[in-house]
Design a protein around this motif. Structure first.
Motif, short mmCIF file in Angstrom:
data_model
loop_
_atom_site.label_atom_id
_atom_site.label_comp_id
_atom_site.label_asym_id
_atom_site.label_seq_id
_atom_site.Cartn_x
_atom_site.Cartn_y
_atom_site.Cartn_z
N SER A 1 2.24 8.31 -3.21
CA SER A 1 1.97 9.05 -4.45
C SER A 1 0.67 9.84 -4.34
O SER A 1 0.62 11.03 -4.70
N ALA A 2 -0.38 9.20 -3.85
CA ALA A 2 -1.68 9.87 -3.72
C ALA A 2 -1.63 10.96 -2.65
O ALA A 2 -2.26 12.01 -2.80
N GLY A 3 -0.87 10.71 -1.59
CA GLY A 3 -0.77 11.68 -0.50
C GLY A 3 -0.16 13.00 -0.94
O GLY A 3 -0.60 14.07 -0.52
N LYS A 4 0.83 12.93 -1.81
CA LYS A 4 1.46 14.15 -2.33
C LYS A 4 0.45 15.00 -3.10
O LYS A 4 0.36 16.21 -2.90
N VAL B 1 0.81 -1.22 0.00
CA VAL B 1 0.00 0.00 0.00
C VAL B 1 0.84 1.27 0.00
O VAL B 1 0.47 2.27 -0.63
N MET B 2 1.98 1.25 0.69
CA MET B 2 2.75 2.47 0.92
C MET B 2 3.13 3.26 -0.34
O MET B 2 2.97 4.48 -0.36
N PRO B 3 3.61 2.62 -1.42
CA PRO B 3 3.93 3.41 -2.63
C PRO B 3 2.72 4.13 -3.20
O PRO B 3 2.81 5.28 -3.63
N GLY C 1 8.32 -0.12 1.70
CA GLY C 1 7.76 0.46 0.48
C GLY C 1 8.84 1.18 -0.28
O GLY C 1 9.99 1.29 0.12
N GLU C 2 8.45 1.78 -1.42
CA GLU C 2 9.38 2.54 -2.24
C GLU C 2 9.41 3.97 -1.79
O GLU C 2 8.39 4.56 -1.50
N ASN C 3 10.56 4.55 -1.76
CA ASN C 3 10.69 5.96 -1.43
C ASN C 3 10.27 6.79 -2.59
O ASN C 3 10.55 6.51 -3.74
N GLY C 4 9.54 7.91 -2.25
CA GLY C 4 9.09 8.78 -3.31
C GLY C 4 10.05 9.84 -3.58
O GLY C 4 9.83 10.74 -4.32
N MET D 1 6.45 10.62 4.80
CA MET D 1 5.89 9.43 4.16
C MET D 1 6.99 8.55 3.56
O MET D 1 6.88 7.32 3.57
N SER D 2 8.04 9.16 3.05
CA SER D 2 9.16 8.39 2.50
C SER D 2 9.87 7.61 3.61
O SER D 2 10.27 6.46 3.41
N LYS D 3 9.99 8.23 4.78
CA LYS D 3 10.58 7.55 5.94
C LYS D 3 9.71 6.35 6.34
O LYS D 3 10.22 5.27 6.64
#
Length: 255
Positions: free
Chosen positions: A179-182, A173-175, A252-255, A243-245
């Motif tokens: 993306s959506a959070g940004k 879910v995290m990636p 997950g993948e870092n944005g 969120m990246s942390k």
């Protein structure tokens, strides 16, 4: 590494200077302060505003209202997505209203909401309603994209539901959520300010924009617009960092 950062900073500075020069040329071409303020006049007005205590009170009030709506949208979006992924009929029930929310202009929601909600709470509601479908859709997609082989392995090793969520679902879910959070953060901020411009609550950035327009204070109008842009960038960068942390912690993948 340092040279790369220096080049990036110089490039950013060069782009900024280019647009400032273009702005100044446009100011000379228009020749009327009432229609277009010069960048120097706006900077001077901004330097005056930041020394006033009311300036920080206004920013703090707008920030709390809009971020409250964003966080509510984030929490309820995640909860509804989990429920939708668990029961398909819930997804079918929510799909239509979420699609309608996405397709409806912000101004329409603001005007409709004013019938039932006070101006003070309007920006919170508008931010919430803009964020909710984005987060819901992203988390739902993330849950359904979980690796089937990993889920089978979790069953084989008899992991608990909580362990399966932590090991499989959250990394999936995290990636999507990042993306959506940004995007949602930017929408929440802009739609919240738009709500304030129409509702004109006390101690808000939107009311300052409205007053500057009504009293034809072009320099102040541009100054508050600059404040909105700067705050938007800062908030988005801070959210992306956090969120990246979190994405890194959960695999997950870092944005």
């Amino acid at each position: 590494m340092q040279n790369k950062r220096a080049k990036k900073a110089l490039g950013f500075l060069g782009v900024g200077l280019f647009w400032l020069c273009l702005w100044q040329l446009a100011y000379y071409a228009v020749g009327r302060d009432l229609l277009l303020a010069s960048p120097f006049a706006v900077l001077q007005k901004l330097s005056e505003l930041v020394t006033e205590r009311s300036f920080w009170v206004i920013i703090g009030s707008s920030f709390l209202r809009i971020m409250s709506g964003f966080l509510l949208g984030l929490v309820f979006g995640i909860i509804l997505a989990v429920i939708s992924a668990r029961w398909s009929f819930i997804y079918k029930l929510l799909q239509l209203p979420m699609s309608i929310i996405k397709a409806t202009p912000v101004a329409s929601f603001v005007i409709l909401a004013l019938v039932w909600i006070s101006g003070k709470r309007l920006s919170t509601f508008i931010s919430f309603i803009m964020v909710l479908p984005m987060v819901w859709s992203a988390v739902y997609t993330g849950i359904n994209s979980a690796d089937i082989k990993l889920l089978e392995a979790a069953k084989t090793y008899r992991l608990s539901k909580l362990q399966t969520v932590e090991a499989v679902y959250i990394p999936a879910v995290m990636p999507h959520l990042l993306s959506a959070g940004k995007v949602a953060m930017g929408f929440a901020w802009k739609s919240g300010i738009a709500g304030e411009v129409i509702a004109i609550p006390k101690n808000s950035i939107g009311s300052q924009l409205h007053n500057a327009k009504v009293y034809l204070e072009t320099e102040e109008l541009f100054a508050w617009t600059a404040v909105i842009v700067v705050l938007s960038v800062i908030i988005e960068k801070l959210f992306s960092f956090l969120m990246s942390k979190a994405a890194g912690k959960w695999g997950g993948e870092n944005g």
